[in-house]
Scaffold this motif. Structure first.
Motif, short mmCIF file in Angstrom:
data_model
loop_
_atom_site.label_atom_id
_atom_site.label_comp_id
_atom_site.label_asym_id
_atom_site.label_seq_id
_atom_site.Cartn_x
_atom_site.Cartn_y
_atom_site.Cartn_z
N VAL A 12 1.64 -31.74 9.79
CA VAL A 12 0.20 -31.56 9.95
C VAL A 12 -0.56 -32.65 9.20
CG1 VAL A 12 -1.75 -30.04 9.44
CG2 VAL A 12 0.41 -29.08 10.27
N PRO A 13 -1.48 -33.36 9.86
CA PRO A 13 -2.26 -34.41 9.18
C PRO A 13 -3.13 -33.83 8.06
CG PRO A 13 -2.50 -34.53 11.58
CD PRO A 13 -1.82 -33.24 11.28
N GLU A 14 -3.44 -34.65 7.07
CA GLU A 14 -4.28 -34.19 5.97
C GLU A 14 -5.70 -33.89 6.42
OE1 GLU A 14 -4.26 -36.81 2.66
OE2 GLU A 14 -2.08 -36.71 2.36
N ARG A 15 -6.23 -34.71 7.33
CA ARG A 15 -7.59 -34.51 7.81
C ARG A 15 -7.58 -34.23 9.29
NH1 ARG A 15 -11.71 -39.04 5.88
NH2 ARG A 15 -13.10 -37.43 6.73
N THR A 16 -8.36 -33.25 9.70
CA THR A 16 -8.47 -32.91 11.12
C THR A 16 -9.93 -32.75 11.49
OG1 THR A 16 -8.28 -30.54 10.68
CG2 THR A 16 -6.23 -31.74 11.10
N GLY A 17 -10.21 -32.80 12.79
CA GLY A 17 -11.58 -32.67 13.26
C GLY A 17 -12.01 -31.22 13.41
N GLN A 18 -13.28 -31.01 13.67
CA GLN A 18 -13.82 -29.67 13.84
C GLN A 18 -14.84 -29.65 14.98
OE1 GLN A 18 -15.40 -28.13 10.17
NE2 GLN A 18 -13.48 -28.32 9.07
N SER A 19 -14.70 -28.68 15.88
CA SER A 19 -15.63 -28.53 16.99
C SER A 19 -15.31 -27.23 17.70
CB SER A 19 -15.49 -29.70 17.99
OG SER A 19 -14.32 -29.54 18.79
N LEU A 20 -16.08 -26.91 18.74
CA LEU A 20 -15.67 -25.88 19.66
C LEU A 20 -14.44 -26.37 20.41
CD1 LEU A 20 -16.30 -23.20 21.21
CD2 LEU A 20 -17.63 -24.59 22.81
N VAL A 21 -13.44 -25.52 20.55
CA VAL A 21 -12.26 -25.87 21.36
C VAL A 21 -12.11 -24.83 22.46
CG1 VAL A 21 -11.06 -27.09 19.51
CG2 VAL A 21 -10.64 -24.65 19.83
N HIS A 22 -11.64 -25.28 23.60
CA HIS A 22 -11.44 -24.40 24.75
C HIS A 22 -10.17 -23.58 24.61
CE1 HIS A 22 -10.00 -23.40 28.83
NE2 HIS A 22 -11.28 -23.25 29.14
N GLY A 23 -9.09 -24.22 24.21
CA GLY A 23 -7.83 -23.53 23.98
C GLY A 23 -6.85 -23.61 25.13
N ASP A 24 -7.30 -23.92 26.35
CA ASP A 24 -6.38 -24.06 27.48
C ASP A 24 -7.01 -24.94 28.55
OD1 ASP A 24 -4.02 -23.66 28.88
OD2 ASP A 24 -4.70 -21.82 29.83
N PHE A 25 -7.48 -26.10 28.15
CA PHE A 25 -8.20 -26.99 29.07
C PHE A 25 -7.20 -27.72 29.95
CE2 PHE A 25 -10.44 -30.73 30.54
CZ PHE A 25 -11.70 -30.21 30.87
N ARG A 26 -7.33 -27.51 31.27
CA ARG A 26 -6.45 -28.15 32.25
C ARG A 26 -7.14 -28.17 33.60
NH1 ARG A 26 -1.71 -23.58 32.18
NH2 ARG A 26 -1.77 -23.18 34.40
N ILE A 27 -6.58 -28.91 34.53
CA ILE A 27 -7.26 -29.14 35.80
C ILE A 27 -7.51 -27.85 36.56
CG2 ILE A 27 -5.14 -29.61 37.10
CD1 ILE A 27 -6.73 -31.80 38.60
#
Length: 337
Positions: free
Chosen positions: A191-206
């Motif tokens: 796991v990287p030390e720094r990660t981003g933050q936002s709304l995430v969809h969780g299953d984004f696909r076509i």
């Protein structure tokens, strides 16, 4: 079986009241096949058509199949650059059909899985770019302004995801599939030390998007069951996991249409995303490996639910060995094989 899952004698009057049209007192219901978690029905009456979402039948795992979550995030995103259907009826308490459910507008357009419909735009690169733009729109939503500031805890998201899917594997996994446990352990150490933050969809696909058959853009993003606040690169990693290239064997439970000549490769999808969001992709392999862990567990969970008859008669074929194949590919992504 459909009537028992939809309960038209209860849902019809509620729809008629919510939509102010007595034509909804009677309707027909058709299961939209292909959904592998919650069940989706197309409801038709003389007034038109709408979409019902509900959990699968049978015993549900805690925190899974959260209709209230889907309903809340789509309501919050109305009016933002993220295209979502309109919520028409919310039965969070499950009084109407016996389980929490909601009804949303039916969006015009097509859902693409394993074949492009006749007459679909030939510019597959433009279609792919539209998907990337929709993902970038999700990740740049002002969550506080949208009323989603308390939608989840973004810090520590990757650690929690690894623990969550490890626990899920313990609940549904089969003895002797060591690759899944090995992948979870390898991810915990990467796991990287720094990660981003936002709304995430969780299953984004076509096939979780309604596409515009005229211009190839995204008319609506669907299936928000696993949405939360978290690390946006987890969404990108999952999109790239699904994005199979020419010559690659498809995943049995995921669309393989991107293997069609004319679609861009994964590297270009990632580059477009970085261009649109300014994201640092130096640890992208970790997120791609996490997607393998997640989908290996989901695959086995679906296998268990199909065998128990909880998927309204849907059958997704022989999934023997599929979780192991996915997990082994994830270990390969991390360079552990």
């Amino acid at each position: 079986m459909t009537a028992a899952l939809v309960r038209p004698e209860r849902l019809g009057p509620a729809l008629a009241a919510a939509l102010k049209d007595d034509a909804w007192l009677t309707f027909t219901a058709e299961l939209i096949t292909g959904g592998k978690s919650n069940l989706t029905f197309r409801l038709r009456s003389d007034a038109g058509e709408v979409i019902l979402r509900r959990p699968p039948d049978g015993e549900l795992r805690q925190s899974a199949h959260d209709m209230g979550r889907e309903c809340r995030v789509q309501t919050a995103l109305a009016g933002t650059p993220v295209p979502v259907p309109e919520i028409l009826l919310d039965d969070a308490g499950g009084e109407l059909i016996g389980v929490p459910s909601y009804v949303m507008s039916a969006m015009p357009g097509v859902v693409v899985r394993d074949a492009l419909p006749p007459g679909f735009p030939a510019d597959l690169r433009a279609l792919a770019r539209g998907l990337v733009d929709a993902l970038a729109a999700i990740h740049t939503v002002d969550v506080a302004k949208a009323g989603l500031g308390d939608f989840g805890r973004a810090d520590g998201y990757l650690d929690r995801q690894i623990r969550r899917w490890s626990r899920q594997w313990e609940a549904v996994g089969q003895d002797g599939v060591l690759a899944v446990d090995e992948l979870a352990a390898a991810l915990a150490a990467a796991v990287p030390e720094r990660t981003g933050q936002s709304l995430v969809h969780g299953d984004f696909r076509i096939d979780n998007c309604v596409l515009d058959p005229d211009r190839g853009g995204v008319r609506a993003v669907l299936d928000w069951e696993m949405s939360t606040l978290g690390d946006p690169l987890a969404d990108l990693g999952l999109l790239l996991f699904y994005w199979r290239e020419p010559g690659e064997q498809p995943w049995r439970l995921a669309p393989s249409i991107t293997r069609t000549l004319g679609f861009p490769r994964r590297a270009e999808i990632a580059a477009w995303y970085a261009e649109a969001t300014g994201a640092d992709l130096s640890h992208l392999t970790v997120y791609l490996a996490l997607a393998h862990l997640k989908f290996a567990v989901i695959t086995e969970d679906i296998n268990v639910r199909v065998r128990s008859g909880a998927m309204a008669g849907q059958d997704f074929g022989d999934l023997t060995g599929e979780s192991a194949r996915i997990a082994e590919a994830g270990l390969d992504v991390l360079g552990k094989v």
